[in-house]
Design a protein around this motif. Structure first.
Motif, PDB file in Angstrom:
ATOM      1  N   ARG A  18       0.883  -1.166   0.000  1.00  0.00           N
ATOM      2  CA  ARG A  18       0.000   0.000   0.000  1.00  0.00           C
ATOM      3  C   ARG A  18       0.916   1.209   0.000  1.00  0.00           C
ATOM      4  NH1 ARG A  18      -5.270   0.979  -0.870  1.00  0.00           N
ATOM      5  NH2 ARG A  18      -5.700  -0.946   0.227  1.00  0.00           N
ATOM      6  N   THR A  19       0.901   1.981  -1.101  1.00  0.00           N
ATOM      7  CA  THR A  19       1.801   3.118  -1.225  1.00  0.00           C
ATOM      8  C   THR A  19       1.327   4.272  -0.354  1.00  0.00           C
ATOM      9  OG1 THR A  19       0.626   4.014  -3.131  1.00  0.00           O
ATOM     10  CG2 THR A  19       2.422   2.459  -3.583  1.00  0.00           C
ATOM     11  N   ASP A  20       2.186   5.284  -0.219  1.00  0.00           N
ATOM     12  CA  ASP A  20       1.867   6.444   0.614  1.00  0.00           C
ATOM     13  C   ASP A  20       0.664   7.224   0.089  1.00  0.00           C
ATOM     14  OD1 ASP A  20       3.950   5.730   2.220  1.00  0.00           O
ATOM     15  OD2 ASP A  20       5.354   7.175   1.362  1.00  0.00           O
ATOM     16  N   ASP A  21       0.431   7.169  -1.228  1.00  0.00           N
ATOM     17  CA  ASP A  21      -0.718   7.885  -1.788  1.00  0.00           C
ATOM     18  C   ASP A  21      -1.985   7.023  -1.824  1.00  0.00           C
ATOM     19  OD1 ASP A  21       0.176   6.213  -3.754  1.00  0.00           O
ATOM     20  OD2 ASP A  21       0.225   7.724  -5.338  1.00  0.00           O
ATOM     21  N   GLY A  22      -1.953   5.847  -1.184  1.00  0.00           N
ATOM     22  CA  GLY A  22      -3.140   5.017  -1.034  1.00  0.00           C
ATOM     23  C   GLY A  22      -3.356   3.970  -2.113  1.00  0.00           C
ATOM     24  N   LYS A  23      -2.501   3.928  -3.125  1.00  0.00           N
ATOM     25  CA  LYS A  23      -2.655   2.945  -4.195  1.00  0.00           C
ATOM     26  C   LYS A  23      -2.038   1.615  -3.792  1.00  0.00           C
ATOM     27  CE  LYS A  23      -2.626   6.378  -7.844  1.00  0.00           C
ATOM     28  NZ  LYS A  23      -1.966   6.846  -9.049  1.00  0.00           N
ATOM     29  N   ARG A  81       5.969  -3.699   7.355  1.00  0.00           N
ATOM     30  CA  ARG A  81       7.182  -2.879   7.206  1.00  0.00           C
ATOM     31  C   ARG A  81       7.080  -2.021   5.953  1.00  0.00           C
ATOM     32  NH1 ARG A  81      12.287  -3.524   9.903  1.00  0.00           N
ATOM     33  NH2 ARG A  81      11.965  -4.905  11.643  1.00  0.00           N
ATOM     34  N   ARG A  82       7.777  -0.857   6.002  1.00  0.00           N
ATOM     35  CA  ARG A  82       7.806   0.066   4.856  1.00  0.00           C
ATOM     36  C   ARG A  82       9.063  -0.153   4.037  1.00  0.00           C
ATOM     37  NH1 ARG A  82       5.462   4.689   4.162  1.00  0.00           N
ATOM     38  NH2 ARG A  82       7.410   5.781   3.806  1.00  0.00           N
ATOM     39  N   TYR A  83       8.887  -0.130   2.715  1.00  0.00           N
ATOM     40  CA  TYR A  83      10.006  -0.283   1.785  1.00  0.00           C
ATOM     41  C   TYR A  83       9.894   0.778   0.707  1.00  0.00           C
ATOM     42  CZ  TYR A  83      10.605  -4.854   3.945  1.00  0.00           C
ATOM     43  OH  TYR A  83      10.805  -5.867   4.845  1.00  0.00           O
ATOM     44  N   ALA A  84      11.038   1.119   0.107  1.00  0.00           N
ATOM     45  CA  ALA A  84      11.081   2.122  -0.955  1.00  0.00           C
ATOM     46  C   ALA A  84      11.572   1.476  -2.240  1.00  0.00           C
ATOM     47  CB  ALA A  84      11.997   3.267  -0.562  1.00  0.00           C
TER      48      ALA A  84
END
Length: 92
Positions: free
Chosen positions: A51-56, A75-78
């Motif tokens: 789930r990306t930061d912009d909600g997609k 966890r967050r990944y880039a």
């Protein structure tokens, strides 16, 4: 004439997934792992849903279990431009 149309459509359907993967490779995003799934009858048997930061939602398909096991739920990944998979180290 109908056979020609079907032949052209068939060729387009073969190229469509390849062009979508190439376009996704150029994009950058950060997101959180929502879920992980496996399929036994698929060419890309491993799927990680972000789930990306912009909600997609981003679905990343993988061939190798080693790549699949790196990503942990919650966890967050880039993902950087030019890479196929997101970085293996979580972001803060």
């Amino acid at each position: 004439m109908i056979n020609f149309i079907f032949e052209v459509l068939d060729n387009l359907l073969v190229l469509l997934p390849w062009s979508m993967r190439k376009r996704d490779r150029r994009r950058e995003w950060t997101g959180t792992v929502e879920s992980k799934k496996t399929w036994t009858l698929s060419k890309h048997a491993y799927l990680v849903i972000f789930r990306t930061d912009d909600g997609k939602m981003k679905r990343v398909r993988m061939d190798r279990k080693e790549d699949f096991d790196i990503y942990e739920e919650g966890r967050r990944y880039a993902k950087k431009a030019g890479q196929v998979l997101p970085d293996t180290k979580p972001t803060a």
